[in-house]
Design an enzyme around this catalytic site. Structure first.
Site, PDB file in Angstrom:
ATOM      1  N   VAL B  55       0.869  -1.297  -0.186  1.00 53.24           N
ATOM      2  CA  VAL B  55       0.155   0.157  -0.021  1.00 53.24           C
ATOM      3  C   VAL B  55       0.768   1.255   0.051  1.00 53.24           C
ATOM      4  O   VAL B  55       0.454   2.089  -0.683  1.00 53.24           O
ATOM      5  CB  VAL B  55      -1.278   0.039   1.013  1.00 53.24           C
ATOM      6  CG1 VAL B  55      -1.671   1.334   0.947  1.00 53.24           C
ATOM      7  CG2 VAL B  55      -1.880  -1.305   0.896  1.00 53.24           C
ATOM      8  N   CYS B  56       1.853   1.324   0.795  1.00 53.52           N
ATOM      9  CA  CYS B  56       2.753   2.491   0.844  1.00 53.52           C
ATOM     10  C   CYS B  56       3.353   2.666  -0.443  1.00 53.52           C
ATOM     11  O   CYS B  56       3.415   3.708  -1.005  1.00 53.52           O
ATOM     12  CB  CYS B  56       3.991   2.344   1.690  1.00 53.52           C
ATOM     13  SG  CYS B  56       3.703   1.529   3.230  1.00 53.52           S
ATOM     14  N   GLY B  57       3.815   1.548  -1.033  1.00 57.12           N
ATOM     15  CA  GLY B  57       4.522   1.535  -2.422  1.00 57.12           C
ATOM     16  C   GLY B  57       3.305   2.500  -3.251  1.00 57.12           C
ATOM     17  O   GLY B  57       3.977   3.365  -4.066  1.00 57.12           O
TER      18      GLY B  57
END
Lengths: 184, 183
Positions: B55-57
């Site tokens: 998700v952070c990616g």
């Protein structure tokens, strides 16, 4: 925050498949080189088959060009095909060949679809549709697109999973039913 | 963002009107950045749980794409997580990132704590966004549910309203100065 509302709403400028008065409009912000979009493509196709005229599909470009070096070129190719009235054929072609999106591949697809290849090549070389792609991208950012693909159902961002085909299609049916009830 | 996400938003992160606590963190193994060096332009602080998580990616990749629009407002963007400098370096290279990732590594999460954005127990920071004005005052902040990528629309709206009210903001500080000068 935009509260996940599609901005601007769907208009005649959009690429749309399905009737204007369909009870549910599904907008996808996608990237032709994004593998998740490639998977979602098949599910969207199935949704189109199952919902038929109940569904209008709209596609807007959201190329994540820093991650996907071919994404912008592919988006331009879809727009160049659109300029010749063949957006959806090229759209399908690109998603079905995500691993072959070099310039010569794009040209080969244009030829196989019977497009005016010279015009198509000129559009790509001149990056004629840069603004259109950029405008789509900006509208996505404003609408709260947070990755690809991001879907909007009747103008609201869909935060559920699309990977579960049955749940996704059921959600579309539900949106169609709700819209039909509201208008009744 | 749905209404329910908004309701679930933890309220403990620093809010609008608070001066942003200053900090100095490594941006690369041999470079440090002090927040107050960036005075004079808006700053976006992006706290995120960890490098490499999918998700952070997504979130970091999205901001990377939107950099030109942040820069239209003259804004700097800084990513902050508890990951070490070498981890950040590998992540930034892998994702082709064009903005700095700061390492809130030692003491672990100290800066996240200052902003109320540290998750005790898990040892990671919240997915929290702060937009600072040119004077280093927090003008907007948002804490997203940890699994939800907050997108960029909130940041852009905050930058837009900051740009819109830069003139009145000056007038306010002028009034404040004038008030202080009164006997």
């Amino acid at each position: 925050m935009s509260d996940g509302q599609l901005t601007p709403p769907v208009s005649g400028l959009d690429h749309a498949a399905g009737p204007d008065n369909a009870p549910v409009t599904l907008v996808e912000y996608g990237d032709y080189e994004c593998p998740y979009c490639g998977m979602a493509h098949l599910i969207v196709k199935e949704a189109q088959r199952e919902l038929g005229s109940e569904l209008r599909l709209v596609f807007r470009n959201f190329p994540l060009a820093e991650s996907h070096p071919h994404a912008r070129g592919a988006a331009q190719a879809a727009e160049a095909a659109a300029a010749q009235g063949r957006f959806w054929e090229m759209h399908d072609m690109l998603f079905e060949h995500q691993d072959a999106l070099e310039a010569e591949d794009l040209l080969a697809y244009a030829k196989s679809l019977g497009l005016d290849a010279q015009q198509f090549a000129r559009d790509l070389a001149d990056a004629t549709h840069t603004k259109r792609v950029r405008d789509d991208f900006r509208s996505g950012v404003r609408s709260g697109v947070n990755g690809t693909p991001t879907f909007f159902m009747n103008g609201e961002r869909y935060d559920g999973s699309w990977a579960n085909q049955v749940a996704f299609i059921n959600r579309l049916r539900e949106a169609a039913r709700q819209a039909a009830e509201t208008s009744a | 963002m749905t209404e329910s996400d908004f309701v679930r938003t933890p309220a403990k992160i620093l809010g609008a009107g608070t001066p942003a606590p200053d900090f100095t963190l490594n941006t690369t193994p041999d470079q440090v950045l002090r927040l107050s060096e960036l005075r004079g332009r808006p700053v976006i602080l992006v706290f995120y749980p960890a490098d490499w998580s999918p998700v952070c990616g997504d979130q970091v990749a999205l901001y990377n794409e939107i950099l030109p629009e942040f820069r239209e407002y003259g804004a700097e963007i800084l990513g902050i997580s508890v990951d070490g400098v070498w981890c950040h370096a590998a992540f930034a290279q892998n994702r082709n990132l064009h903005f700095p990732l700061l390492s809130d590594f030692e003491p672990k999460g100290a800066v996240a704590r200052l902003y109320g954005a540290y998750r005790e127990g898990e040892g990671i920071s919240e997915r929290a966004l702060f937009v600072l004005d040119a004077d280093g005052i927090i003008r907007w902040s948002f804490c997203s549910p940890i699994g939800v990528n907050p997108g960029a629309d909130g940041i852009l709206k905050a930058l837009e309203s900051l740009a819109g009210r830069s003139a009145p903001a000056k007038a306010e500080s002028f009034r404040a100065d004038a008030a202080e000068m009164r006997p």
